[in-house]
Design a protein around this motif. Structure first.
Motif, PDB file in Angstrom:
ATOM      1  N   TYR A  34       0.888  -1.230   0.197  1.00 16.37           N
ATOM      2  CA  TYR A  34      -0.029   0.093   0.066  1.00 16.37           C
ATOM      3  C   TYR A  34       0.904   1.237  -0.115  1.00 16.37           C
ATOM      4  O   TYR A  34       1.989   1.264   0.559  1.00 16.37           O
ATOM      5  CB  TYR A  34      -0.803   0.091   1.208  1.00 16.37           C
ATOM      6  CG  TYR A  34      -1.693  -1.155   1.489  1.00 16.37           C
ATOM      7  CD1 TYR A  34      -1.110  -2.404   2.148  1.00 16.37           C
ATOM      8  CD2 TYR A  34      -3.189  -0.924   0.962  1.00 16.37           C
ATOM      9  CE1 TYR A  34      -1.999  -3.476   2.208  1.00 16.37           C
ATOM     10  CE2 TYR A  34      -3.920  -2.380   1.110  1.00 16.37           C
ATOM     11  CZ  TYR A  34      -3.263  -3.392   1.829  1.00 16.37           C
ATOM     12  OH  TYR A  34      -4.096  -4.410   1.881  1.00 16.37           O
ATOM     13  N   TYR A  49      -2.890   0.282  -3.850  1.00 16.42           N
ATOM     14  CA  TYR A  49      -2.530  -0.913  -3.230  1.00 16.42           C
ATOM     15  C   TYR A  49      -2.409  -1.899  -4.344  1.00 16.42           C
ATOM     16  O   TYR A  49      -3.063  -1.827  -5.354  1.00 16.42           O
ATOM     17  CB  TYR A  49      -3.652  -1.178  -2.208  1.00 16.42           C
ATOM     18  CG  TYR A  49      -5.059  -1.858  -2.559  1.00 16.42           C
ATOM     19  CD1 TYR A  49      -5.965  -0.548  -2.818  1.00 16.42           C
ATOM     20  CD2 TYR A  49      -5.358  -2.859  -2.614  1.00 16.42           C
ATOM     21  CE1 TYR A  49      -7.144  -1.197  -3.133  1.00 16.42           C
ATOM     22  CE2 TYR A  49      -6.637  -3.515  -3.105  1.00 16.42           C
ATOM     23  CZ  TYR A  49      -7.360  -2.627  -3.296  1.00 16.42           C
ATOM     24  OH  TYR A  49      -8.715  -3.021  -3.741  1.00 16.42           O
ATOM     25  N   ARG A  94       0.929  -5.796   4.351  1.00 18.69           N
ATOM     26  CA  ARG A  94       0.001  -6.529   4.929  1.00 18.69           C
ATOM     27  C   ARG A  94       0.293  -8.051   4.451  1.00 18.69           C
ATOM     28  O   ARG A  94       0.252  -8.174   3.510  1.00 18.69           O
ATOM     29  CB  ARG A  94      -1.393  -6.242   4.774  1.00 18.69           C
ATOM     30  CG  ARG A  94      -2.437  -6.769   5.566  1.00 18.69           C
ATOM     31  CD  ARG A  94      -3.730  -6.008   4.981  1.00 18.69           C
ATOM     32  NE  ARG A  94      -4.921  -6.075   6.130  1.00 18.69           N
ATOM     33  CZ  ARG A  94      -5.826  -5.032   5.747  1.00 18.69           C
ATOM     34  NH1 ARG A  94      -6.349  -4.998   4.644  1.00 18.69           N
ATOM     35  NH2 ARG A  94      -6.814  -5.257   6.967  1.00 18.69           N
ATOM     36  N   SER A  97      -3.299 -12.851   1.792  1.00 23.72           N
ATOM     37  CA  SER A  97      -4.004 -14.399   1.838  1.00 23.72           C
ATOM     38  C   SER A  97      -5.487 -13.810   1.659  1.00 23.72           C
ATOM     39  O   SER A  97      -5.988 -12.843   1.736  1.00 23.72           O
ATOM     40  CB  SER A  97      -3.638 -14.992   3.044  1.00 23.72           C
ATOM     41  OG  SER A  97      -4.500 -14.073   4.387  1.00 23.72           O
ATOM     42  N   GLY A  98      -6.495 -15.027   1.504  1.00 25.09           N
ATOM     43  CA  GLY A  98      -7.792 -14.816   1.433  1.00 25.09           C
ATOM     44  C   GLY A  98      -8.538 -13.971   2.519  1.00 25.09           C
ATOM     45  O   GLY A  98      -9.268 -13.412   2.486  1.00 25.09           O
ATOM     46  N   SER A  99      -7.756 -14.127   3.814  1.00 27.97           N
ATOM     47  CA  SER A  99      -8.378 -13.458   4.660  1.00 27.97           C
ATOM     48  C   SER A  99      -7.343 -12.326   5.152  1.00 27.97           C
ATOM     49  O   SER A  99      -7.375 -11.809   6.559  1.00 27.97           O
ATOM     50  CB  SER A  99      -8.573 -14.435   6.051  1.00 27.97           C
ATOM     51  OG  SER A  99      -7.390 -14.812   6.341  1.00 27.97           O
ATOM     52  N   GLY A 100      -6.935 -11.732   4.280  1.00 30.53           N
ATOM     53  CA  GLY A 100      -5.915 -10.478   4.867  1.00 30.53           C
ATOM     54  C   GLY A 100      -6.593  -9.444   5.456  1.00 30.53           C
ATOM     55  O   GLY A 100      -5.732  -8.743   5.987  1.00 30.53           O
ATOM     56  N   TYR A 101      -7.843  -9.349   5.092  1.00 31.14           N
ATOM     57  CA  TYR A 101      -8.485  -7.836   5.977  1.00 31.14           C
ATOM     58  C   TYR A 101      -8.389  -7.914   7.380  1.00 31.14           C
ATOM     59  O   TYR A 101      -8.627  -6.832   7.926  1.00 31.14           O
ATOM     60  CB  TYR A 101      -9.926  -7.890   5.415  1.00 31.14           C
ATOM     61  CG  TYR A 101     -10.787  -8.745   6.084  1.00 31.14           C
ATOM     62  CD1 TYR A 101     -11.066 -10.152   5.539  1.00 31.14           C
ATOM     63  CD2 TYR A 101     -11.808  -8.515   6.904  1.00 31.14           C
ATOM     64  CE1 TYR A 101     -11.801 -11.056   6.291  1.00 31.14           C
ATOM     65  CE2 TYR A 101     -12.426  -9.225   7.871  1.00 31.14           C
ATOM     66  CZ  TYR A 101     -12.553 -10.673   7.463  1.00 31.14           C
ATOM     67  OH  TYR A 101     -13.435 -11.473   7.787  1.00 31.14           O
TER      68      TYR A 101
ATOM     69  N   PRO B  97     -14.205  -7.207   4.754  1.00 38.55           N
ATOM     70  CA  PRO B  97     -13.784  -7.942   3.428  1.00 38.55           C
ATOM     71  C   PRO B  97     -14.302  -7.496   2.171  1.00 38.55           C
ATOM     72  O   PRO B  97     -15.613  -7.144   2.155  1.00 38.55           O
ATOM     73  CB  PRO B  97     -14.363  -9.422   3.942  1.00 38.55           C
ATOM     74  CG  PRO B  97     -15.454  -9.160   4.814  1.00 38.55           C
ATOM     75  CD  PRO B  97     -15.029  -7.976   5.732  1.00 38.55           C
ATOM     76  N   ARG B  98     -13.807  -7.498   1.029  1.00 37.67           N
ATOM     77  CA  ARG B  98     -14.282  -7.168  -0.137  1.00 37.67           C
ATOM     78  C   ARG B  98     -14.325  -8.411  -0.869  1.00 37.67           C
ATOM     79  O   ARG B  98     -14.066  -9.579  -0.321  1.00 37.67           O
ATOM     80  CB  ARG B  98     -13.326  -6.217  -0.895  1.00 37.67           C
ATOM     81  CG  ARG B  98     -13.451  -5.057  -0.504  1.00 37.67           C
ATOM     82  CD  ARG B  98     -12.913  -3.868  -1.248  1.00 37.67           C
ATOM     83  NE  ARG B  98     -12.604  -2.737  -0.812  1.00 37.67           N
ATOM     84  CZ  ARG B  98     -11.965  -1.527  -1.252  1.00 37.67           C
ATOM     85  NH1 ARG B  98     -11.093  -1.759  -2.226  1.00 37.67           N
ATOM     86  NH2 ARG B  98     -12.049  -0.273  -0.756  1.00 37.67           N
ATOM     87  N   SER B 100     -12.298  -9.789  -3.263  1.00 36.34           N
ATOM     88  CA  SER B 100     -11.090 -10.719  -3.230  1.00 36.34           C
ATOM     89  C   SER B 100     -10.441 -11.070  -2.034  1.00 36.34           C
ATOM     90  O   SER B 100      -9.498 -11.713  -1.762  1.00 36.34           O
ATOM     91  CB  SER B 100     -10.012  -9.565  -3.639  1.00 36.34           C
ATOM     92  OG  SER B 100      -9.788  -8.513  -2.653  1.00 36.34           O
ATOM     93  N   GLY B 101     -11.406 -10.646  -0.655  1.00 41.97           N
ATOM     94  CA  GLY B 101     -10.712 -11.157   0.549  1.00 41.97           C
ATOM     95  C   GLY B 101      -9.752 -10.219   1.063  1.00 41.97           C
ATOM     96  O   GLY B 101      -9.310 -10.232   2.281  1.00 41.97           O
ATOM     97  N   THR B 103      -8.559  -5.989   1.545  1.00 40.24           N
ATOM     98  CA  THR B 103      -9.232  -4.542   1.761  1.00 40.24           C
ATOM     99  C   THR B 103      -8.022  -3.874   2.378  1.00 40.24           C
ATOM    100  O   THR B 103      -7.694  -4.131   3.515  1.00 40.24           O
ATOM    101  CB  THR B 103     -10.546  -4.563   2.106  1.00 40.24           C
ATOM    102  OG1 THR B 103     -10.964  -3.033   2.123  1.00 40.24           O
ATOM    103  CG2 THR B 103     -10.714  -4.915   3.525  1.00 40.24           C
TER     104      THR B 103
END
Lengths: 116, 117
Positions: A34, A49, A94, A97-101, B97-98, B100-101, B103
């Motif tokens: 980012y 990003y 950061r 991965s799929g759960s990066g949020y 989450p967006r 794509s997973g 954000t």
């Protein structure tokens, strides 16, 4: 452990000159990267990003661009700087991965850019 | 749309006083994460805490504590017995989450805390 390097720390550039700020991350693979800008020492504005090499998402239209030529390298550029580009630029990574949020952003030390 | 509001622009306290920094957020998602960051005068942002939307337990870490209340969409941060080294700008942030997973974090405008000796 993971580390993030951002340079230069400070930069003074004349209006109309080009810009290149570089950021690299060590100790992790396929991070999300980012660029944020902080104007007047206050709020953080997301600029770009990236979730992978060559993949750039722009949040704010302006005369800045970003590139990700390698997995752990993120570059912020401009062909011609404006006075309004002055600010504090922060690179962050950061876990990708799929759960990066759910993972925190880890920031570099920032570049203080003054356009004169 | 997601939004984070830190209504307090600047706060000044005398050393050893307790201080609470407010954070109110807006989101349509039921699953999200909240964060607090500290930005000392040197400029770098330091991660302090992460909280997910399903965990409303308050958290304490030394002199720092966090109060998460979904009913009021708030995630407030309290420093007990403040010290001069606590002087910094503190940011609250939200992540949801967006597709794509992944954000980016949405940050509040920050609260500048000055602790006077």
């Amino acid at each position: 452990s993971q580390t993030i390097h951002q340079w230069p720390a400070t930069l003074v550039q004349p209006v109309g000159s080009p810009l290149s700020l570089e950021c690299t991350v060590e100790g992790t693979s396929n991070p999300n990267l980012y660029w944020y800008r902080q104007a007047a020492g206050r709020g953080l504005q997301l600029l770009f990003y990236s979730v992978g090499i060559g993949q750039i998402s722009s949040e704010v239209p302006q005369n800045l661009s970003a590139s990700r030529p390698q997995d752990r390298q993120f570059i912020l550029s401009s062909k011609k700087l404006l006075l309004s580009d002055s600010g504090f630029y922060l690179c962050a990574w950061r876990r990708g991965s799929g759960s990066g949020y759910n993972s925190p952003l880890h920031f570099g030390n920032g570049t203080r850019l003054t356009v004169t | 749309a997601q939004k984070v509001t830190q209504a307090q622009t600047e706060i000044s306290v005398v050393e050893k006083e307790d201080v609470t920094l407010d954070c109110v957020y807006e989101t349509r998602d039921t699953t999200y994460y909240l964060f607090w960051y500290k930005q000392p005068p040197s400029g770098e942002l330091v991660f302090l805490i992460r909280r997910n939307s399903f965990d409303e337990q308050n958290e304490i870490s030394g002199r720092y504590s966090w109060n998460f209340q979904k009913s009021t969409s708030s995630f407030n941060f309290t420093i007990t017995a403040s010290q001069v080294v606590d002087s910094a700008v503190y940011f609250c942030a939200l992540s949801e989450p967006r597709g794509s997973g992944n954000t980016p974090l949405v940050f509040g405008k920050g609260t500048r805390l000055s602790v006077i000796a």
